[in-house]
Design a protein around this motif. Structure first.
Motif, short mmCIF file in Angstrom:
data_model
loop_
_atom_site.label_atom_id
_atom_site.label_comp_id
_atom_site.label_asym_id
_atom_site.label_seq_id
_atom_site.Cartn_x
_atom_site.Cartn_y
_atom_site.Cartn_z
N GLY A 14 2.72 -18.26 -37.52
CA GLY A 14 2.88 -18.01 -36.09
C GLY A 14 4.35 -17.87 -35.76
N ASN A 15 4.63 -17.63 -34.49
CA ASN A 15 6.01 -17.45 -34.04
C ASN A 15 6.16 -18.07 -32.65
OD1 ASN A 15 8.64 -16.58 -34.14
ND2 ASN A 15 8.18 -14.42 -33.90
N GLU A 16 5.61 -19.27 -32.52
CA GLU A 16 5.55 -19.95 -31.22
C GLU A 16 6.93 -20.22 -30.63
OE1 GLU A 16 2.37 -20.26 -29.90
OE2 GLU A 16 2.00 -19.18 -31.76
N THR A 17 7.84 -20.71 -31.44
CA THR A 17 9.17 -21.05 -30.92
C THR A 17 9.82 -19.82 -30.29
OG1 THR A 17 9.42 -22.77 -32.59
CG2 THR A 17 11.42 -22.02 -31.49
N SER A 18 9.74 -18.69 -30.95
CA SER A 18 10.33 -17.47 -30.42
C SER A 18 9.72 -17.11 -29.06
CB SER A 18 10.14 -16.32 -31.41
OG SER A 18 10.63 -15.12 -30.88
N ALA A 19 8.41 -17.21 -28.96
CA ALA A 19 7.73 -16.89 -27.70
C ALA A 19 8.16 -17.84 -26.58
CB ALA A 19 6.21 -16.94 -27.89
N HIS A 20 8.23 -19.14 -26.90
CA HIS A 20 8.61 -20.12 -25.89
C HIS A 20 10.06 -19.93 -25.45
CE1 HIS A 20 5.27 -22.84 -27.71
NE2 HIS A 20 4.77 -21.90 -26.92
N LEU A 21 10.94 -19.63 -26.40
CA LEU A 21 12.34 -19.41 -26.05
C LEU A 21 12.51 -18.17 -25.19
CD1 LEU A 21 14.22 -20.37 -29.33
CD2 LEU A 21 13.78 -21.78 -27.30
N TYR B 66 2.67 -8.02 -41.86
CA TYR B 66 2.25 -9.40 -41.59
C TYR B 66 2.81 -9.87 -40.25
CZ TYR B 66 1.44 -14.39 -42.12
OH TYR B 66 1.03 -15.68 -41.92
N ARG B 67 4.11 -9.63 -40.01
CA ARG B 67 4.72 -10.03 -38.74
C ARG B 67 4.08 -9.31 -37.57
NH1 ARG B 67 10.57 -9.61 -41.45
NH2 ARG B 67 10.59 -11.65 -42.44
N GLU B 68 3.75 -8.05 -37.76
CA GLU B 68 3.06 -7.29 -36.70
C GLU B 68 1.72 -7.93 -36.37
OE1 GLU B 68 2.10 -4.41 -33.89
OE2 GLU B 68 4.04 -4.63 -34.89
N GLU B 69 1.00 -8.36 -37.39
CA GLU B 69 -0.32 -8.96 -37.18
C GLU B 69 -0.25 -10.41 -36.70
OE1 GLU B 69 -4.26 -10.35 -39.72
OE2 GLU B 69 -2.78 -9.05 -40.69
N LYS B 70 0.63 -11.22 -37.25
CA LYS B 70 0.62 -12.67 -37.01
C LYS B 70 1.73 -13.21 -36.11
CE LYS B 70 -2.61 -13.64 -40.18
NZ LYS B 70 -3.85 -14.32 -39.92
N ASN B 71 2.82 -12.45 -35.95
CA ASN B 71 4.00 -12.99 -35.27
C ASN B 71 4.36 -12.28 -33.97
OD1 ASN B 71 5.91 -13.70 -38.32
ND2 ASN B 71 4.14 -14.70 -37.48
N LYS B 72 3.57 -11.35 -33.54
CA LYS B 72 3.88 -10.54 -32.36
C LYS B 72 3.59 -11.29 -31.05
CE LYS B 72 2.93 -5.93 -30.56
NZ LYS B 72 2.23 -4.67 -30.82
N ILE B 73 2.51 -12.05 -31.05
CA ILE B 73 2.05 -12.74 -29.84
C ILE B 73 1.80 -14.21 -30.19
CG2 ILE B 73 0.18 -12.84 -28.11
CD1 ILE B 73 1.79 -10.30 -27.83
N SER B 74 2.18 -15.12 -29.29
CA SER B 74 1.94 -16.54 -29.53
C SER B 74 0.46 -16.86 -29.36
CB SER B 74 2.75 -17.39 -28.54
OG SER B 74 2.13 -17.43 -27.27
#
Length: 181
Positions: free
Chosen positions: A62-69, A164-172
């Motif tokens: 996931g990429n939660e921190t990026s979304a929250h920031l 992978y980033r497109e699929e898993k890291n684009k949206i929190s």
């Protein structure tokens, strides 16, 4: 009893630099959103100044921190002494995500050993430092770093990582966009 400071002093910096693991917490503004906390390692943390830190962020599920920031900037980092004298140190601040194509990247990336799984660098302006006793933190012995993220990223290759980033890291997980896009 915890003590608060307005900056990272030399004692804090030395403590941070000795730790092999730290934890990063962030949350969306929504009361229905999920608070995220992630363990970090791999010699990925740097104190840049008394009020600025950065960490190298690797590709994950996931990429939660990026979304929250991106939404609100709030971030907390926690370091615990697992050996030696008990201590917990928290850094409170506001952060942002720096991506490889951005102007700041070259200077920040020079502070780290980049890995195939490197995704972004999180930079935080620290406005409060807190220390507390850490009496309840158990002793643990450091035996080394894991190498799975390196092997996984090398096997994926550049195109596989991008997919992978497109699929898993684009949206929190709460539907927020990340800084990758």
């Amino acid at each position: 009893m915890g003590k608060f400071f307005d900056f990272i002093n030399d004692h804090h910096r030395a403590f941070i630099e000795r730790q092999k693991i730290y934890f990063v917490a962030s949350a969306p503004l929504s009361a229905d959103g999920h608070v995220n906390i992630s363990p970090k390692g791999l010699d990925s943390f740097r104190v840049i100044s008394e009020n600025k830190v950065a960490y190298l962020d690797i590709t994950g599920s996931g990429n939660e921190t990026s979304a929250h920031l991106l939404e609100n900037g709030r971030i907390t980092m926690m370091f615990c002494a697992f050996d030696g004298a008990p201590n917990i140190l928290r850094l409170y601040g506001h952060g942002s995500t720096v991506l490889p194509h951005e102007e700041e990247w070259a200077d920040l990336a020079a502070l780290f050993e980049l890995h195939p799984s490197t995704r972004q660098i999180i930079v935080t302006d620290v406005d409060k430092v807190q220390t507390s006793c850490g009496f309840g933190v158990p002793f643990f012995e450091y035996t080394g770093e894991r190498d799975q993220s390196y092997k996984w990223a090398e096997n994926k290759g550049d195109e596989g990582l991008a997919a992978y980033r497109e699929e898993k890291n684009k949206i929190s997980m709460d539907g927020l966009p990340t800084a990758l896009y």
